[in-house]
Write a protein that holds these residues in place. Structure first.
Motif, PDB file in Angstrom:
ATOM      1  N   LEU A 180     -10.520  -3.719 -11.502  1.00  0.00           N
ATOM      2  CA  LEU A 180     -11.324  -4.105 -10.476  1.00  0.00           C
ATOM      3  C   LEU A 180     -10.799  -3.303  -8.994  1.00  0.00           C
ATOM      4  N   PHE A 181      -9.316  -3.329  -8.945  1.00  0.00           N
ATOM      5  CA  PHE A 181      -8.908  -2.669  -7.732  1.00  0.00           C
ATOM      6  C   PHE A 181      -9.120  -1.059  -7.571  1.00  0.00           C
ATOM      7  N   LEU A 182      -9.132  -0.608  -8.746  1.00  0.00           N
ATOM      8  CA  LEU A 182      -9.060   0.851  -8.845  1.00  0.00           C
ATOM      9  C   LEU A 182     -10.577   1.029  -8.887  1.00  0.00           C
ATOM     10  N   ILE A 183     -11.566   0.516  -9.301  1.00  0.00           N
ATOM     11  CA  ILE A 183     -12.988   1.077  -9.123  1.00  0.00           C
ATOM     12  C   ILE A 183     -13.706   0.342  -7.837  1.00  0.00           C
ATOM     13  N   ALA A 184     -13.035  -0.748  -7.438  1.00  0.00           N
ATOM     14  CA  ALA A 184     -13.619  -1.246  -6.099  1.00  0.00           C
ATOM     15  C   ALA A 184     -12.988  -1.116  -4.730  1.00  0.00           C
ATOM     16  N   GLY A 185     -11.540  -0.905  -4.978  1.00  0.00           N
ATOM     17  CA  GLY A 185     -10.511  -0.847  -3.918  1.00  0.00           C
ATOM     18  C   GLY A 185     -11.035   0.238  -2.702  1.00  0.00           C
ATOM     19  N   ARG A 186     -11.324   1.429  -3.193  1.00  0.00           N
ATOM     20  CA  ARG A 186     -11.830   2.431  -2.293  1.00  0.00           C
ATOM     21  C   ARG A 186     -12.813   1.937  -1.297  1.00  0.00           C
ATOM     22  N   LYS A 187     -13.729   1.291  -1.743  1.00  0.00           N
ATOM     23  CA  LYS A 187     -14.875   0.706  -0.673  1.00  0.00           C
ATOM     24  C   LYS A 187     -14.548  -0.434   0.014  1.00  0.00           C
ATOM     25  N   PHE A 188     -13.908  -1.320  -0.704  1.00  0.00           N
ATOM     26  CA  PHE A 188     -13.707  -2.420   0.056  1.00  0.00           C
ATOM     27  C   PHE A 188     -12.172  -2.726   0.618  1.00  0.00           C
ATOM     28  N   LEU A 189     -11.385  -2.254  -0.125  1.00  0.00           N
ATOM     29  CA  LEU A 189      -9.947  -2.456   0.390  1.00  0.00           C
ATOM     30  C   LEU A 189      -9.300  -1.325   1.039  1.00  0.00           C
ATOM     31  N   LEU A 190      -9.776  -0.304   0.782  1.00  0.00           N
ATOM     32  CA  LEU A 190      -8.893   0.875   1.786  1.00  0.00           C
ATOM     33  C   LEU A 190      -9.127   0.935   3.196  1.00  0.00           C
ATOM     34  N   PRO A 191     -10.322   0.708   3.817  1.00  0.00           N
ATOM     35  CA  PRO A 191     -10.630   0.349   5.134  1.00  0.00           C
ATOM     36  C   PRO A 191      -9.557  -0.649   5.734  1.00  0.00           C
ATOM     37  N   TRP A 192      -9.325  -1.741   4.971  1.00  0.00           N
ATOM     38  CA  TRP A 192      -8.559  -2.659   5.349  1.00  0.00           C
ATOM     39  C   TRP A 192      -7.018  -2.507   5.286  1.00  0.00           C
ATOM     40  N   LEU A 193      -6.642  -1.863   4.057  1.00  0.00           N
ATOM     41  CA  LEU A 193      -5.205  -1.517   3.686  1.00  0.00           C
ATOM     42  C   LEU A 193      -4.770  -0.264   4.486  1.00  0.00           C
ATOM     43  N   GLY A 194      -5.579   0.596   4.583  1.00  0.00           N
ATOM     44  CA  GLY A 194      -5.037   2.107   5.044  1.00  0.00           C
ATOM     45  C   GLY A 194      -4.922   2.850   3.971  1.00  0.00           C
ATOM     46  N   HIS A 195      -4.713   4.090   4.166  1.00  0.00           N
ATOM     47  CA  HIS A 195      -4.702   5.044   3.144  1.00  0.00           C
ATOM     48  C   HIS A 195      -3.170   4.902   2.305  1.00  0.00           C
ATOM     49  N   GLU A 196      -2.344   4.973   3.214  1.00  0.00           N
ATOM     50  CA  GLU A 196      -0.819   4.564   2.449  1.00  0.00           C
ATOM     51  C   GLU A 196      -0.527   3.570   1.697  1.00  0.00           C
ATOM     52  N   ALA A 197      -0.995   2.415   2.255  1.00  0.00           N
ATOM     53  CA  ALA A 197      -0.822   1.305   1.397  1.00  0.00           C
ATOM     54  C   ALA A 197      -1.579   1.114   0.241  1.00  0.00           C
ATOM     55  N   TYR A 198      -2.956   1.660   0.409  1.00  0.00           N
ATOM     56  CA  TYR A 198      -3.655   1.606  -0.506  1.00  0.00           C
ATOM     57  C   TYR A 198      -3.336   2.758  -1.845  1.00  0.00           C
TER      58      TYR A 198
END
Length: 396
Positions: A180-198
């Motif tokens: 789920l992280f790999l398929i949905a993380g770019r859309k939902f978590l990347l803006p919150w975590l930032g590129h390096e952490a994500y």
């Protein structure tokens, strides 16, 4: 009569225009699209692109090789179409399964489906299952043992059974979360975590996903071997299904063997979905060694089902990229369905039913629990031990 002649003449005059619309003559366009083609594509209609696919200059496609730097016998558009549709026999200095593929035409369609319908409807499915469980909890509450507990336990699962179940369960949870992280993380978590952490978390998640999968597949085989004989459907399942296993009605306990009809459905769903998702996962881990869809499409085409329902045969020649794209999409579709089923299974096996968690924690259950939920299995176990119910081992 004059009016009738005018109608016939009008229809006769419109026939050439209708025929032209049905099969437009593109011999003078050099393979270019028309406005009607563009409008049809925007409406989502299936467009026959053979007028572009075959418009690659002269009939001998091999003559196009070497013309990338000069006009020669083919225009730039002709060369581009030959490369796009894979009809150009290219030569590259590098060697590998995909080095001769310069343009991968299906990549955007794969990306649009992955980030669109797959992710959207997959999350809807998981949210819908959570909502159903919430409503069931509000209406039924926790399913309690209705009779008085005897204080005597009976062994339900051996240590090896519990071990394989927990290995499969824990590995599945890790696979589900990382997937789920790999398929949905770019859309939902990347803006919150930032590129390096994500990127760091995604890389670690990919490593976990690829390696924990082996534990899941091993446990899947162990569970199948140990429990398949107990999950063959029989007549007792009909009555259990007719009464919905008593899940919605207090005081109703239809007879069941070691596994009731509901558990058998979950078992076979886990086996079928587990094998399917494992096959697509292996195809992704070894994309050049284990192509799956071209062979599958060949078998399906032999049955005639695609021609009957889809209006045409499925492609039987796929590039390694197309194999990986289809494997990834199928992997995601099966994963969402699999996770939804397991969510319901986890609920009933933990907080949803009293005594259910103990079956996989200690392997033992109270006799009253066994009588209410698996009465036929309880009677079989008592007959095997040649002991009356009051002679069972007391609970510690």
């Amino acid at each position: 009569m004059r009016a009738l002649l005018w109608i016939v003449l009008s229809l006769f005059l419109t026939l050439p225009a209708v025929a032209q619309d049905a099969a437009p003559d593109r011999s003078t366009t050099g393979g270019a699209q028309t406005l009607e083609d563009i409008m049809a594509r925007q409406r989502g209609e299936k467009l026959d692109d053979s007028f572009r696919r075959d418009a690659t200059g002269q009939g001998n496609v091999e003559a196009l090789i070497g013309q990338l730097g000069t006009r020669g016998v083919a225009s730039d558009a002709d060369v581009f179409r030959a490369l796009r549709y894979g009809s150009a026999d290219t030569n590259t200095s590098a060697r590998g399964p995909t080095t001769g593929l310069l343009i991968q035409d299906s990549g955007m369609a794969w990306l649009a489906f992955r980030e669109g319908p797959l992710l959207t409807y997959g999350l809807y499915l998981l949210g819908g299952m959570a909502l159903v469980i919430g409503v069931f909890w509000a209406m039924r509450g926790k399913i309690m043992i209705e009779g008085a507990k005897t204080g005597r336990n009976i062994i339900r699962f051996l240590a090896i059974e519990r071990f394989s179940h927990w290995v499969m369960g824990v590995s599945f949870i890790l696979l589900g979360l990382t997937g789920l992280f790999l398929i949905a993380g770019r859309k939902f978590l990347l803006p919150w975590l930032g590129h390096e952490a994500y990127a760091s978390i995604a890389q670690a998640g990919k490593w976990v996903h690829n390696n924990v999968a082996w534990a899941f597949m091993l446990a899947l085989i162990m569970v199948f071997v140990m429990w398949v004989k107990h999950n063959i459907p029989d007549r007792t399942d009909i009555k259990w299904m007719a009464q919905a296993g008593g899940l919605f009605t207090k005081g109703v306990h239809p007879p069941a063997k070691k596994f009731n009809a509901g558990q058998k459905i979950v078992f076979w769903a886990v086996i079928v979905l587990g094998v399917s998702i494992s096959m697509s996962g292996l195809a992704l881990l070894f994309p050049f060694e284990l192509p799956m869809f071209a062979k599958t499409f060949h078998v399906l085409n032999m049955t005639g089902l695609p021609q009957l329902f889809a209006g045409g045969a499925l492609p039987e020649v796929l590039s390694p990229y197309e194999e990986m794209q289809l494997s990834q999409l199928w992997h995601g579709i099966v994963a969402f369905v699999f996770i939804a089923i397991v969510i319901a299974h986890i609920y009933l096996g933990s907080v949803g039913m009293e005594g259910a968690l103990e079956t996989m924690a200690t392997g033992e259950v109270d006799e009253q629990w066994a009588k209410e939920h698996h009465s036929l299995w309880y009677e079989e176990e008592m007959a095997k031990s040649d002991a009356a119910p009051d002679q069972a081992t007391p609970a510690e």
